[in-house]
Every structure is written in structure tokens, then in C-alpha cells.
Design a protein around this motif. Structure first.
Motif, PDB file in Angstrom:
ATOM      1  N   MET A 177       0.854  -1.174   0.000  1.00 50.04           N
ATOM      2  CA  MET A 177       0.000   0.000   0.000  1.00 50.04           C
ATOM      3  C   MET A 177       0.896   1.232   0.000  1.00 50.04           C
ATOM      4  N   SER A 178       0.503   2.237  -0.746  1.00 52.13           N
ATOM      5  CA  SER A 178       1.296   3.451  -0.826  1.00 52.13           C
ATOM      6  C   SER A 178       1.154   4.287   0.451  1.00 52.13           C
ATOM      7  N   ALA A 179       2.151   5.123   0.689  1.00 43.90           N
ATOM      8  CA  ALA A 179       2.131   5.978   1.884  1.00 43.90           C
ATOM      9  C   ALA A 179       0.937   6.919   1.870  1.00 43.90           C
ATOM     10  N   SER A 180       0.591   7.424   0.684  1.00 43.08           N
ATOM     11  CA  SER A 180      -0.545   8.349   0.634  1.00 43.08           C
ATOM     12  C   SER A 180      -1.860   7.630   0.937  1.00 43.08           C
ATOM     13  N   GLN A 181      -1.993   6.395   0.493  1.00 45.59           N
ATOM     14  CA  GLN A 181      -3.197   5.620   0.790  1.00 45.59           C
ATOM     15  C   GLN A 181      -3.302   5.329   2.284  1.00 45.59           C
ATOM     16  N   GLU A 182      -2.167   4.990   2.906  1.00 42.48           N
ATOM     17  CA  GLU A 182      -2.155   4.751   4.357  1.00 42.48           C
ATOM     18  C   GLU A 182      -2.572   6.010   5.104  1.00 42.48           C
ATOM     19  N   TYR A 183      -2.047   7.158   4.662  1.00 44.14           N
ATOM     20  CA  TYR A 183      -2.406   8.422   5.309  1.00 44.14           C
ATOM     21  C   TYR A 183      -3.906   8.679   5.204  1.00 44.14           C
ATOM     22  N   PHE A 184      -4.474   8.512   4.016  1.00 41.93           N
ATOM     23  CA  PHE A 184      -5.894   8.785   3.838  1.00 41.93           C
ATOM     24  C   PHE A 184      -6.751   7.849   4.685  1.00 41.93           C
ATOM     25  N   GLU A 185      -6.334   6.609   4.857  1.00 44.82           N
ATOM     26  CA  GLU A 185      -7.083   5.688   5.714  1.00 44.82           C
ATOM     27  C   GLU A 185      -7.003   6.114   7.174  1.00 44.82           C
ATOM     28  N   GLU A 186      -5.809   6.517   7.621  1.00 46.39           N
ATOM     29  CA  GLU A 186      -5.671   6.971   9.000  1.00 46.39           C
ATOM     30  C   GLU A 186      -6.446   8.268   9.230  1.00 46.39           C
ATOM     31  N   LYS A 187      -6.397   9.178   8.277  1.00 45.25           N
ATOM     32  CA  LYS A 187      -7.125  10.443   8.387  1.00 45.25           C
ATOM     33  C   LYS A 187      -8.624  10.184   8.450  1.00 45.25           C
ATOM     34  N   GLU A 188      -9.096   9.247   7.664  1.00 46.21           N
ATOM     35  CA  GLU A 188     -10.519   8.904   7.663  1.00 46.21           C
ATOM     36  C   GLU A 188     -10.954   8.373   9.029  1.00 46.21           C
ATOM     37  N   LYS A 189     -10.117   7.563   9.658  1.00 51.35           N
ATOM     38  CA  LYS A 189     -10.432   7.037  10.994  1.00 51.35           C
ATOM     39  C   LYS A 189     -10.494   8.169  12.021  1.00 51.35           C
ATOM     40  N   ILE A 190      -9.542   9.092  11.937  1.00 48.44           N
ATOM     41  CA  ILE A 190      -9.527  10.245  12.851  1.00 48.44           C
ATOM     42  C   ILE A 190     -10.790  11.080  12.655  1.00 48.44           C
ATOM     43  N   ASP A 191     -11.085  11.408  11.405  1.00 45.34           N
ATOM     44  CA  ASP A 191     -12.253  12.232  11.098  1.00 45.34           C
ATOM     45  C   ASP A 191     -13.544  11.562  11.557  1.00 45.34           C
TER      46      ASP A 191
END
Length: 77
Positions: A1-15
Motif C-alpha cells: 500500500m502506498s504511503a498516501s493511501q495509508e495516510y488517507f485511511e488513518e485520516k478517515e479514521k480520525i475524522d
């Protein structure tokens, strides 16, 4: 998984947790990332969730949220 995809998944969980009324209450950082504790106080109990954030961008994102939470909690000058 790309770093940007990991970030978006983590951001989605936070949001999602923020949308549900949780607030960041504690952070513990280590070499694996940051364990961010969220709490929500309901009418009958207190609920707690912990996220392990591994990407640097997600850690910057929650830091900015914490800054805004603290700013809103301090008395106006």
C-alpha cells in the motif's frame, strides 16, 4: 500500500471519531508511530478508542487537531 493511501485511511479514521464526538485526550509516541487516545463522554458512560497512527502526515494532522482543541478550551483574552 502506498504511503498516501495509508495516510488517507488513518485520516478517515480520525475524522470519523471526531464526527462521532470524540476528542483527543492522550498521545503516546514511539518508534512504531503514535497511539492516540480519543474519549467521548456520553449521558451514561465514557467511551474510549485508541488509534495507532504510523504515517508522518497523519501524526501532523492529529497534532493540528490537538492544537485547535486546546485553543478552543483556553479562556479568551
Amino acid at each position: 500500500m502506498s504511503a498516501s493511501q495509508e495516510y488517507f485511511e488513518e485520516k478517515e479514521k480520525i475524522d470519523f471519531l471526531l464526527y462521532q464526538g470524540y476528542q483527543i485526550t492522550r498521545v503516546s509516541e514511539n518508534l512504531d508511530g503514535a497511539a492516540v487516545e480519543f474519549e467521548r463522554t456520553g449521558a451514561t458512560n465514557q467511551e474510549r478508542e485508541v488509534l495507532l497512527l504510523q504515517t508522518a502526515d497523519a501524526r501532523k494532522y492529529f497534532s493540528s487537531i490537538m492544537f485547535h482543541q486546546q485553543k478552543n478550551l483556553t479562556p479568551a483574552e
